[in-house]
Design an enzyme around this catalytic site. Sequence first.
Site, PDB file in Angstrom:
ATOM      1  N   TYR A   7       0.843  -1.197   0.000  1.00  0.00           N
ATOM      2  CA  TYR A   7       0.000   0.000   0.000  1.00  0.00           C
ATOM      3  C   TYR A   7       0.879   1.249   0.000  1.00  0.00           C
ATOM      4  CZ  TYR A   7      -3.871  -3.130   0.886  1.00  0.00           C
ATOM      5  OH  TYR A   7      -4.801  -4.138   0.768  1.00  0.00           O
ATOM      6  N   ASN A  28     -12.634  -0.494  -5.220  1.00  0.00           N
ATOM      7  CA  ASN A  28     -12.450  -0.774  -6.646  1.00  0.00           C
ATOM      8  C   ASN A  28     -13.624  -1.608  -7.167  1.00  0.00           C
ATOM      9  OD1 ASN A  28     -11.586  -1.584  -9.200  1.00  0.00           O
ATOM     10  ND2 ASN A  28     -10.054  -2.995  -8.412  1.00  0.00           N
ATOM     11  N   CYS A  46      -6.492  -4.861  -8.064  1.00  0.00           N
ATOM     12  CA  CYS A  46      -6.297  -4.521  -6.649  1.00  0.00           C
ATOM     13  C   CYS A  46      -5.775  -5.713  -5.852  1.00  0.00           C
ATOM     14  CB  CYS A  46      -7.577  -3.972  -6.042  1.00  0.00           C
ATOM     15  SG  CYS A  46      -9.011  -5.041  -6.207  1.00  0.00           S
ATOM     16  N   HIS A  47      -5.910  -6.920  -6.396  1.00  0.00           N
ATOM     17  CA  HIS A  47      -5.385  -8.105  -5.711  1.00  0.00           C
ATOM     18  C   HIS A  47      -3.860  -8.095  -5.650  1.00  0.00           C
ATOM     19  CE1 HIS A  47      -5.542  -9.201 -10.006  1.00  0.00           C
ATOM     20  NE2 HIS A  47      -4.470  -9.939  -9.744  1.00  0.00           N
ATOM     21  N   GLU A 105      -1.019 -15.753 -11.409  1.00  0.00           N
ATOM     22  CA  GLU A 105      -0.111 -14.854 -12.112  1.00  0.00           C
ATOM     23  C   GLU A 105       1.343 -15.296 -11.937  1.00  0.00           C
ATOM     24  OE1 GLU A 105      -0.900 -10.734 -11.287  1.00  0.00           O
ATOM     25  OE2 GLU A 105      -2.993 -10.919 -11.909  1.00  0.00           O
TER      26      GLU A 105
END
Length: 158
Positions: free
Chosen positions: A96, A119, A127-128, A154
């Site tokens: 963050y 979001n 946002c993950h 990912e």
Amino acid sequence: MSTYYHTIDTPLGCLTLYATDSALTAILYQHQTPTVETALYSPQHPLLTECELQLQQYFAGIRHQFNLPLAPQGTDFQQRVWQALQTIPYGSHWSYQQLAITIGNPKACQAVGMANSKNPLSIVIPCHRVIGKNGKLTGYAGGLDNKQTLLALEAANV
């Protein structure tokens, strides 16, 4: 301006996609409250079908970036945070604090976290990819299990 929706099955459960004639406006998990009061069911809406296709490709590990017109509704600050989220590379994660620095307000970690939580376009606006400074997973509208699943997906397909 009309809003349309379609619900799709994904490895994370059902997601409901929302769009106007010109842009995608929301991707919500089953437990999330819709952002519009009335929407027309439209499984053949061009933007919704394109979003479904791109999400299928993402979950298959063959799409690393989304190419969709987006129109999330939020404050100017939220918009800045959501724009910055889209610059986090696929397979990476930021804290963050990194996100706050990117928007030019290094002391706004908590405000960035709140904007992140609002979001409306989960996955497409990634946002993950934001985690705690200590490397721990923190809040995600879709649940921490889904956040972990997305990050692992990912990492396996970088």
